[in-house]
Design a protein around this motif. Structure first.
Motif, mmCIF file in Angstrom:
data_model
loop_
_atom_site.group_PDB
_atom_site.id
_atom_site.type_symbol
_atom_site.label_atom_id
_atom_site.label_comp_id
_atom_site.label_asym_id
_atom_site.label_seq_id
_atom_site.Cartn_x
_atom_site.Cartn_y
_atom_site.Cartn_z
ATOM 1 N N ASP A 186 35.375 15.101 71.405
ATOM 2 C CA ASP A 186 36.330 16.057 71.903
ATOM 3 C C ASP A 186 37.620 15.950 71.329
ATOM 4 O OD1 ASP A 186 34.403 17.680 73.614
ATOM 5 O OD2 ASP A 186 34.505 15.693 75.163
ATOM 6 N N GLN A 187 38.131 14.741 71.325
ATOM 7 C CA GLN A 187 39.492 14.540 70.505
ATOM 8 C C GLN A 187 39.386 14.683 69.125
ATOM 9 O OE1 GLN A 187 42.428 14.110 71.820
ATOM 10 N NE2 GLN A 187 43.430 14.122 70.014
ATOM 11 N N GLU A 188 38.095 14.737 68.660
ATOM 12 C CA GLU A 188 38.132 14.991 66.968
ATOM 13 C C GLU A 188 38.145 16.446 66.928
ATOM 14 O OE1 GLU A 188 37.239 13.075 64.046
ATOM 15 O OE2 GLU A 188 38.237 12.034 65.370
ATOM 16 N N LEU A 189 37.714 17.321 67.861
ATOM 17 C CA LEU A 189 37.861 18.716 67.916
ATOM 18 C C LEU A 189 39.303 19.047 67.671
ATOM 19 C CD1 LEU A 189 35.000 19.797 70.425
ATOM 20 C CD2 LEU A 189 35.010 20.526 67.982
ATOM 21 N N ILE A 190 40.124 18.279 68.595
ATOM 22 C CA ILE A 190 41.599 18.507 68.864
ATOM 23 C C ILE A 190 42.292 18.044 67.384
ATOM 24 C CG2 ILE A 190 43.843 17.934 69.793
ATOM 25 C CD1 ILE A 190 42.300 17.871 72.321
ATOM 26 N N GLY A 191 41.813 17.007 66.777
ATOM 27 C CA GLY A 191 42.230 16.706 65.548
ATOM 28 C C GLY A 191 42.049 17.513 64.281
ATOM 29 N N LEU A 192 40.848 18.064 64.340
ATOM 30 C CA LEU A 192 40.505 18.867 63.174
ATOM 31 C C LEU A 192 41.034 20.165 63.421
ATOM 32 C CD1 LEU A 192 36.524 17.917 62.813
ATOM 33 C CD2 LEU A 192 38.476 17.644 61.071
ATOM 34 N N GLY A 193 41.236 20.894 64.857
ATOM 35 C CA GLY A 193 41.924 21.921 64.975
ATOM 36 C C GLY A 193 43.191 21.899 64.587
ATOM 37 N N ALA A 194 43.934 20.952 64.660
ATOM 38 C CA ALA A 194 45.356 20.627 64.605
ATOM 39 C C ALA A 194 45.645 20.489 63.017
ATOM 40 C CB ALA A 194 45.795 19.317 65.175
ATOM 41 N N ALA A 195 44.815 20.114 62.167
ATOM 42 C CA ALA A 195 44.585 20.001 60.791
ATOM 43 C C ALA A 195 44.274 21.504 60.213
ATOM 44 C CB ALA A 195 43.181 19.103 60.569
ATOM 45 N N ASN A 196 43.565 22.279 60.765
ATOM 46 C CA ASN A 196 43.484 23.526 60.342
ATOM 47 C C ASN A 196 44.802 24.492 60.584
ATOM 48 O OD1 ASN A 196 40.358 24.406 59.022
ATOM 49 N ND2 ASN A 196 40.129 23.053 60.566
ATOM 50 N N LEU A 197 45.136 24.084 61.954
ATOM 51 C CA LEU A 197 46.351 25.012 62.236
ATOM 52 C C LEU A 197 47.491 24.568 61.139
ATOM 53 C CD1 LEU A 197 46.478 24.664 66.115
ATOM 54 C CD2 LEU A 197 46.128 26.879 64.854
ATOM 55 N N GLY A 198 47.636 23.324 60.814
ATOM 56 C CA GLY A 198 48.571 22.852 59.983
ATOM 57 C C GLY A 198 48.269 23.393 58.537
ATOM 58 N N ALA A 199 47.141 23.811 58.140
ATOM 59 C CA ALA A 199 46.836 24.364 56.702
ATOM 60 C C ALA A 199 47.348 25.906 56.913
ATOM 61 C CB ALA A 199 45.231 24.264 56.593
ATOM 62 N N ALA A 200 46.935 26.696 58.193
ATOM 63 C CA ALA A 200 47.401 28.035 58.206
ATOM 64 C C ALA A 200 48.817 28.056 58.052
ATOM 65 C CB ALA A 200 46.787 28.474 59.868
ATOM 66 N N PHE A 201 49.758 27.297 58.311
ATOM 67 C CA PHE A 201 51.239 27.470 58.337
ATOM 68 C C PHE A 201 51.855 26.657 57.181
ATOM 69 C CE2 PHE A 201 49.980 28.137 62.739
ATOM 70 C CZ PHE A 201 51.032 29.305 62.929
ATOM 71 N N THR A 202 51.027 26.200 56.303
ATOM 72 C CA THR A 202 51.502 25.682 55.084
ATOM 73 C C THR A 202 50.749 25.984 53.867
ATOM 74 O OG1 THR A 202 50.259 23.489 55.393
ATOM 75 C CG2 THR A 202 52.332 23.713 56.325
ATOM 76 N N GLY A 203 50.280 27.152 53.677
ATOM 77 C CA GLY A 203 49.598 27.628 52.625
ATOM 78 C C GLY A 203 48.395 27.434 52.090
ATOM 79 N N GLY A 204 47.527 26.787 53.151
ATOM 80 C CA GLY A 204 46.090 26.184 52.659
ATOM 81 C C GLY A 204 45.270 27.084 53.347
ATOM 82 N N TYR A 205 44.075 26.481 53.862
ATOM 83 C CA TYR A 205 42.617 27.420 54.107
ATOM 84 C C TYR A 205 41.829 26.386 54.929
ATOM 85 C CZ TYR A 205 40.246 25.375 49.968
ATOM 86 O OH TYR A 205 39.367 24.573 49.113
ATOM 87 N N PRO A 206 40.818 26.654 55.386
ATOM 88 C CA PRO A 206 40.156 25.985 56.377
ATOM 89 C C PRO A 206 39.640 24.678 55.648
ATOM 90 C CG PRO A 206 39.579 28.144 56.801
ATOM 91 C CD PRO A 206 40.434 28.177 55.617
ATOM 92 N N VAL A 207 40.055 23.431 56.572
ATOM 93 C CA VAL A 207 39.646 22.107 56.106
ATOM 94 C C VAL A 207 38.639 21.237 57.204
ATOM 95 C CG1 VAL A 207 41.770 22.108 54.753
ATOM 96 C CG2 VAL A 207 41.596 21.269 57.258
ATOM 97 N N THR A 208 38.167 20.323 56.684
ATOM 98 C CA THR A 208 37.426 19.498 57.618
ATOM 99 C C THR A 208 37.149 18.211 56.924
ATOM 100 O OG1 THR A 208 35.510 19.394 58.826
ATOM 101 C CG2 THR A 208 35.133 20.111 56.377
ATOM 102 N N GLY A 209 36.498 17.181 57.629
ATOM 103 C CA GLY A 209 36.254 15.913 56.913
ATOM 104 C C GLY A 209 35.274 15.914 55.874
ATOM 105 N N GLY A 210 35.695 15.272 54.671
ATOM 106 C CA GLY A 210 34.455 15.439 53.576
ATOM 107 C C GLY A 210 33.810 14.292 53.447
ATOM 108 N N PHE A 211 32.635 14.152 53.184
ATOM 109 C CA PHE A 211 31.632 13.213 53.190
ATOM 110 C C PHE A 211 32.028 12.066 52.034
ATOM 111 C CE2 PHE A 211 27.782 10.941 51.545
ATOM 112 C CZ PHE A 211 27.477 10.210 52.895
ATOM 113 N N ALA A 212 32.075 12.663 50.885
ATOM 114 C CA ALA A 212 32.349 11.859 49.695
ATOM 115 C C ALA A 212 33.897 11.134 49.621
ATOM 116 C CB ALA A 212 32.362 12.410 48.468
ATOM 117 N N ARG A 213 34.914 11.893 50.085
ATOM 118 C CA ARG A 213 36.021 11.162 50.352
ATOM 119 C C ARG A 213 36.215 10.240 51.362
ATOM 120 N NH1 ARG A 213 37.943 16.601 49.559
ATOM 121 N NH2 ARG A 213 38.361 16.746 51.773
#
Length: 579
Positions: free
Chosen positions: A304-331
Motif C-alpha cells: 500500500d505504501q508502494e502505491l503511494i510512492g509510485l503515485g507520488a513519482a507519477n505526480l512528479g512526472a506530471a508536473f516536471t515535463g515527464g510521462y507515466p513511470v514505474t519500477g523497471g526490472f532491468a534497472r
C-alpha cells in the motif's frame, strides 16, 4: 504519531540509520544505474512518441519522490518499455504526435495515473491489482515486447511506418521497404548486433582477461553508452545527417521545467481508463520486482505504501515535463547487484541525470534514432517469453486460454484491448471454474480418523451415509451446482439416510448458497433423509448462527467428520475396530 508519519514517509525510518558505508554503496550503484539510464531514458521517450528530453525529465523528480515515499531499497523508478508503449497508444488516440497537445496529454496521463495510485494506497486497495493474474501479465508483456520491437524497425530501416497493431505495423513496413536508407540500416543493424553481444559476451570476455567483477559489470552496463558515443561521432564526422540519417536533434539544455497537466473534462474522460490500466500494470510489475529483491535481503515491502510512492513519482512526472513511470526490472536488478542499500541510491541517480540534462544534452544532437531503436529492441526482446504458452497448456487449459487470448488480442487489437480482454477473460474463467467446484465423496481411511476420496483410496463407506467434501467456498455462482448434485445423488429408493456436507474447505457461504442449502434441507426432509454439516469453520458458523438455517436443519452439526461417522454409520464399531 511519529510511527504513523514514518509509515507514510519511509525516509524517516531508513534515514535515521544512514551511515558512511551505505553512502558509499549507494553512490557506486547510482553511477552504474545513471550510465545505464541515460540512453534508456532517451530511447523510451522515443517509444512513447515524446521528445527525448521527456525521458530524462521523467527520471529525475519521480526518482526523488519515490526515494521519499517508497519502501523498496533497490527499486529503480523511471520510464519503462511497456508503460512507454501504453503511453503512446493512449495519447496517440487523443492528440497527434509532435504537437503540444500530445505532450499535455502525456502529462495528464501521468497525473491521472499518479492520483489513482495514491488513492489506492491511501485506502489500502492494492489487492485490486490481483485481478491481473500472472498468466495474463506474462502474456501481455510478451505481446508488448513483440509490438515494441516491431515498432522500432522503422527507425532501424530508416523508413516512415505507422500502426498500433502487429498487422498494421508489418503491413506499413512492407509497403515502405523501397524507401530504406542504407546508411541508417547499417547503423541500426550494427548497433543491435553490438548490444546483443555486449549483453551476452562482453562480461565473460572481460572476466577471462582478468577484469574484476565490478569493472566487468560497469563495462557491460555501459555498452549502450558506447554504442551511443560511437554512432553519434560517426554521424557527426561523416555528415550522415545530411544523407538521410534521422537524428535526435536539439535537446533543451536545462533542468526539468514546471509543467501543468491538462484539466479539460473531455481529455480527462478520454485518458481515465488508459491511466487506470497503466497504473495497475505498472504497479504489478513494480511490486513483483520490489518484493523479489527485498526477499533476498529479508527486507519488507509495504504494497500500500508502494502505491503511494509510485503515485507520488507519477505526480512528479506530471508536473516536471515527464510521462507515466514505474519500477523497471532491468534497472532495479542492476541497482541491487551494484550494492544499493537505501532509496538514496535513486536520489543520487536523479542528481546524475540532472547534471546530464544540464551539461550533456548538446552532445546528443547527432545521436541517430536507429541507435536508440536498437537499445529498445535489445531491452524488450528479453521480455518476450513464448514458453508461457507451453507451460500453461501443460498445467491449466484455462490459464492457457487467458494467455493465448491476451497475446492474440494485444497483437491484433492493440495493447489496451489486449490487457482489458485478458482481465475480463481471467475473471470469467475463474467464475466458470468455481461454478463447478470439486466435490468428492469420502470414506474413512482404515486405522485413522481421516477421510479421503473413495475414487482415489481404499476406504470404509456406509451405504446409508453419504459424505460429500466440498472443496470450494459456496456462493451464487456454484450454489445451484451443489443443489443439483445432492438431488442427483440422493434419488428415490436409494439406501442413503444421512447426507453429510464436509465443509473443511468452505471459507464462506453467501446468501444465494444459503438459500440453496435451505432448499436441499427441505427436499431431504421430505425424503426422510437427514442433512448434517461437519468441520464448519468458525467464521462460517458465526454467519450461519445469524440465520434460521441451523434451527431448521434436519440433522446435526459435527465438530469433526469422524464424529459424524461414529454417530451416523450403520456399524460404528467397524470404525472402532479399524483403529
Amino acid at each position: 504519531m511519529p510511527r504513523t508519519l514514518s509509515r507514510y514517509l519511509p525516509i524517516l525510518d531508513w534515514g535515521r540509520r544512514y551511515d558512511r558505508s551505505a553512502l558509499t554503496n549507494d553512490m557506486i550503484a547510482a553511477v552504474i544505474v545513471t550510465i545505464m539510464l541515460i540512453p534508456q531514458s532517451l530511447a523510451y521517450a522515443l517509444l512513447a512518441g515524446l521528445p527525448p528530453e521527456a525521458g530524462i525529465y521523467a527520471s529525475i523528480a519521480p526518482i526523488l519522490l519515490y526515494a521519499i515515499f517508497g519502501t523498496s531499497r533497490a527499486l529503480a523508478v523511471g520510464p519503462v518499455a511497456v508503460v512507454s508503449l501504453l503511453t503512446a497508444s493512449a495519447v496517440g488516440q487523443v492528440a497527434e504526435q509532435g504537437t503540444a497537445g500530445y505532450a499535455v496529454a502525456a502529462l495528464t496521463l501521468a497525473g491521472l495515473s499518479g492520483a489513482f495510485l495514491v488513492l489506492l494506497g491511501v485506502f489500502r486497495l492494492g489487492f485490486l491489482a490481483n485481478f491481473l493474474s500472472h498468466p495474463v501479465i506474462a502474456g501481455f508483456i510478451t505481446a508488448s515486447g513483440i509490438l515494441i520491437a516491431t515498432s522500432q524497425l522503422k527507425h532501424i530501416l530508416g523508413v516512415e511506418a505507422h500502426g498500433h497493431t502487429l498487422i498494421e505495423m508489418v503491413g506499413s513496413l512492407l509497403s515502405h521497404l523501397g524507401g530504406i536508407n542504407p546508411i541508417t540500416l547499417v547503423i541500426g543493424v550494427a548497433a543491435t548486433a553490438f548490444l546483443f553481444w555486449v549483453r551476452r559476451g562482453l562480461k565473460p570476455l572481460l572476466r577471462r582477461m582478468g577484469a574484476g567483477p565490478l569493472a566487468a559489470d560497469i563495462a557491460t552496463k555501459a555498452g549502450p553508452v558506447a554504442a551511443v558515443v560511437v554512432t553519434t561521432l560517426a554521424v557527426w564526422a561523416f555528415g550522415l545527417a545530411d544523407r538521410g540519417v534521422a537524428v535526435v536533434g536539439s535537446v533543451p539544455q536545462a533542468l526539468p521545467p514546471l509543467t501543468m497537466p491538462g484539466l479539460s473534462p473531455d481529455l480527462v474522460r478520454q485518458l481515465l481508463i488508459p491511466a487506470i490500466l497503466i497504473s495497475v500494470i505498472g504497479f504489478v510489475e513494480s511490486i513483483s520486482v520490489a518484493q523479489t529483491l527485498a526477499a533476498k535481503k529479508r527486507q519488507r515491502i509495504d504494497p500500500d505504501q508502494e502505491l503511494i510512492g509510485l503515485g507520488a513519482a507519477n505526480l512528479g512526472a506530471a508536473f516536471t515535463g515527464g510521462y507515466p513511470v514505474t519500477g523497471g526490472f532491468a534497472r532495479s536488478v542492476v541497482n541491487f547487484d551494484a550494492g544499493a542499500e537505501t532509496p538514496a541510491a535513486g536520489a543520487f541517480t536523479a542528481a546524475g541525470l540532472a547534471i546530464a540534462a544540464v551539461a550533456l544534452t548538446p552532445l546528443v544532437y547527432y545521436l541517430p534514432n536507429a541507435t536508440l531503436a536498437a537499445t529498445i529492441v535489445v531491452a524488450v526482446l528479453s521480455l518476450v517469453d513464448l514458453s508461457i504458452l507451453q507451460k500453461t497448456w501443460s498445467y491449466s487449459r484455462a490459464d492457457f486460454a487467458a494467455v493465448a487470448a491476451t497475446i492474440l488480442l494485444t497483437l491484433t487489437m492493440g495493447v489496451e484491448i489486449g490487457v482489458a480482454s485478458g482481465v475480463i477473460l481471467s475473471v470469467l474463467l475463474h467464475l466458470w471454474t468455481t461454478s463447478r467446484p470439486h466435490v468428492a465423496e469420502v470414506g474413512l481411511v482404515p486405522g485413522t480418523h481421516h477421510f479421503r476420496n473413495i475414487d482415489r483410496h481404499d476406504v470404509h463407506t456406509d451405504p446409508r451415509v453419504l459424505t460429500l467434501r466440498i472443496d470450494e467456498s459456496l456462493y451464487f455462482v456454484n450454489a445451484r451446482f451443489l443443489e443439483d448434485l445432492v438431488q442427483d445423488r440422493v434419488t428415490e429408493g436409494c439406501e442413503v439416510q444421512h447426507v453429510v456436507l464436509m465443509c473443511s474447505a468452505v471459507n464462506a457461504i453467501d446468501y444465494s448458497a444459503l438459500e440453496s442449502l435451505e432448499a436441499v434441507n427441505h427436499r431431504l426432509a421430505d425424503m426422510n433423509v437427514g442433512l448434517h454439516l461437519s468441520e464448519v469453520k468458525g467464521p462460517v458458523m458465526d454467519r450461519l448462527k445469524t440465520t434460521h438455517f441451523l434451527d431448521q436443519l434436519n440433522g446435526r452439526v459435527f465438530l469433526s467428520q469422524y464424529d459424524a461417522w461414529t454417530a451416523l454409520a450403520q456399524r460404528p464399531d467397524r470404525a472402532d475396530a479399524a483403529e
